[in-house]
Design an enzyme around this catalytic site. Structure first.
Site, PDB file in Angstrom:
ATOM      1  N   ASN A   1      44.418  24.249  44.048  1.00  0.00           N
ATOM      2  CA  ASN A   1      45.433  23.359  43.453  1.00  0.00           C
ATOM      3  C   ASN A   1      46.853  23.780  43.854  1.00  0.00           C
ATOM      4  O   ASN A   1      47.826  23.294  43.286  1.00  0.00           O
ATOM      5  CB  ASN A   1      45.297  23.333  41.927  1.00  0.00           C
TER       6      ASN A   1
ATOM      7  N   ASP B   1      48.298  39.811  39.097  1.00  0.00           N
ATOM      8  CA  ASP B   1      47.874  39.224  37.822  1.00  0.00           C
ATOM      9  C   ASP B   1      46.657  39.919  37.232  1.00  0.00           C
ATOM     10  O   ASP B   1      46.018  40.742  37.899  1.00  0.00           O
ATOM     11  CB  ASP B   1      47.608  37.716  37.995  1.00  0.00           C
TER      12      ASP B   1
ATOM     13  N   HIS C   1      48.150  26.828  43.588  1.00  0.00           N
ATOM     14  CA  HIS C   1      48.784  27.918  42.820  1.00  0.00           C
ATOM     15  C   HIS C   1      48.925  29.185  43.648  1.00  0.00           C
ATOM     16  O   HIS C   1      48.211  29.400  44.625  1.00  0.00           O
ATOM     17  CB  HIS C   1      48.041  28.172  41.497  1.00  0.00           C
TER      18      HIS C   1
ATOM     19  N   GLU D   1      50.313  28.144  37.950  1.00  0.00           N
ATOM     20  CA  GLU D   1      49.649  26.860  38.119  1.00  0.00           C
ATOM     21  C   GLU D   1      50.692  25.772  38.365  1.00  0.00           C
ATOM     22  O   GLU D   1      51.884  25.979  38.096  1.00  0.00           O
ATOM     23  CB  GLU D   1      48.859  26.542  36.845  1.00  0.00           C
TER      24      GLU D   1
HETATM   25  P1  PGA Z   1      40.266  32.775  46.131  1.00  0.00           P
HETATM   26  O1  PGA Z   1      41.441  32.476  45.141  1.00  0.00           O
HETATM   27  O2  PGA Z   1      40.775  33.804  47.062  1.00  0.00           O
HETATM   28  O3  PGA Z   1      39.138  33.328  45.301  1.00  0.00           O
HETATM   29  O4  PGA Z   1      39.933  31.498  46.804  1.00  0.00           O
HETATM   30  C1  PGA Z   1      42.728  32.386  45.674  1.00  0.00           C
HETATM   31  C2  PGA Z   1      43.705  32.129  44.556  1.00  0.00           C
HETATM   32  O5  PGA Z   1      43.320  31.499  43.573  1.00  0.00           O
HETATM   33  O6  PGA Z   1      44.850  32.568  44.679  1.00  0.00           O
END
Ligand code: PGA
Length: 247
Positions: A136, A67, A138, A143
Site C-alpha cells: 500500500n 519499528d 507504506h 500507513e
Molecule cells: P515485506 O514488507 O518486506 O515483508 O514485503 C515490506 C514492508 O511492509 O515494508
C-alpha cells in the site's frame, strides 16, 4: 535520487550490501537504520556472508530499527527484535548493546518513542536507512495518511497491512493492531536511504512512489524529497515503471 533496476532479489541484496559496505568502511561508528520483513533478507544474507568472509566489520556499528509491534515482547518469535537477532545480529560481530529496536512493551509508549528519537539525535543521526515498501506504499509502519513530517510514535495498522502480515501468525486475530514506528520525518533525516523492493505485488506501490505525486496517500512518495536515496528494485517490482531508469 538513483533508481537501479536489477534482475532479481539476490542481485538486489548484493547491490545494497555493496553500497552499504562501502559507506561503512569509510566511517567507524556507522549508524545503520534497519528494516524487517522479507524484503531486506537478501541484503542481510549478503552482509552476513561479507562479515564471515572478513570483508566487513560490524564491531563498531550502531543500528536503529524502524519499528516494532506494540504488545510483543522481544522474546516473541514474531517480534521485530527477535527477527533481527535471528536474521542478522546473531550471525555478525556486532555489539548487541549497540542495536536498537523500539520497545513494544514500554509501559509508556509515548515516552519511549520520544526517547528513541533522542537516542538517534544524540548519536548524530542515521547514516544510512534501509527501507522496504508495503504493497500500500507504506514505509516502516507509516500507513497511507501518515503526515510526511511524522516522528516516532504509536500507530494503528491498516487492514491491508494486518492482512499482509497475517502470514506470519497462526490467526489473523493474533496480528498486533498497533506498532511503534519511526515517522516519515524521522526517516527523511537520515543522511542516505536505500529502498529495496522485489515481487510483482510491489509494482503498483513502487510506480506510484517513484513516478506519482508526493502525497500522504503513498508514504514512500515522500522519498522524492530526499537528496540521497538509492532505489534498488528487482525487475518484477519495477514492471509498472514508465520512465527510463538505469538497468
Ligand atoms: P515485506 O514488507 O518486506 O515483508 O514485503 C515490506 C514492508 O511492509 O515494508
Amino acid at each position: 535520487m538513483q533508481v537501479i533496476i536489477v534482475p532479481n532479489k539476490e542481485e538486489m541484496g548484493k547491490r545494497a550490501a555493496a553500497l552499504i559496505a562501502e559507506q561503512m568502511r569509510a566511517k567507524p561508528q556507522f549508524v545503520l537504520g534497519l528494516a524487517t520483513g522479507s524484503t531486506p533478507l537478501p541484503l542481510y544474507q549478503e552482509l552476513i556472508r561479507m562479515n564471515k568472509a572478513g570483508e566487513l566489520d560490524f564491531s563498531t556499528a550502531i543500528t536503529f530499527n524502524l519499528d516494532e509491534y506494540v504488545g510483543l515482547p522481544p522474546t516473541h518469535d514474531q517480534s521485530y527484535r527477535c527477527f533481527m537477532n535471528v536474521n542478522l545480529f546473531d550471525h555478525i560481530n556486532i555489539n548487541k548493546a549497540a542495536t536498537h529496536v523500539p520497545d513494544g512493551m514500554a509501559p509508556d509508549p509515548d515516552v519511549s518513542c520520544e526517547a528513541y528519537e533522542c537516542m538517534i539525535e544524540d548519536i548524530g543521526g542515521i547514516d544510512c536507512q534501509v527501507l522496504g515498501i508495503g504493497s500500500n506504499g507504506h514505509i516502516a509502519f507509516n500507513e497511507p495518511g501518515s503526515s510526511l513530517a511524522s516522528r516516532t510514535r504509536v500507530v494503528k495498522l491498516t487492514k491491508s497491512t494486518i492482512k499482509d502480515n497475517s502470514r506470519f501468525f497462526a490467526r489473523t486475530e493474533d496480528v498486533p493492531t498497533r506498532a511503534i514506528s519511526m515517522g516519515i520525518g524521522t526517516v527523511l533525516e537520515a543522511e542516505g536511504i536505500v529502498l529495496l523492493a522485489y515481487g510483482a505485488n510491489k509494482a503498483d506501490a513502487v510506480a506510484k512512489a517513484l513516478e506519482g505525486p508526493v502525497t500522504v496517500s503513498v508514504p514512500a512518495s515522500a522519498l522524492q524529497l530526499h537528496p540521497r536515496v538509492h532505489w534498488i528494485i528487482a525487475e518484477d517490482a519495477a514492471s509498472k515503471l514508465r520512465l527510463e531508469w538505469e538497468r
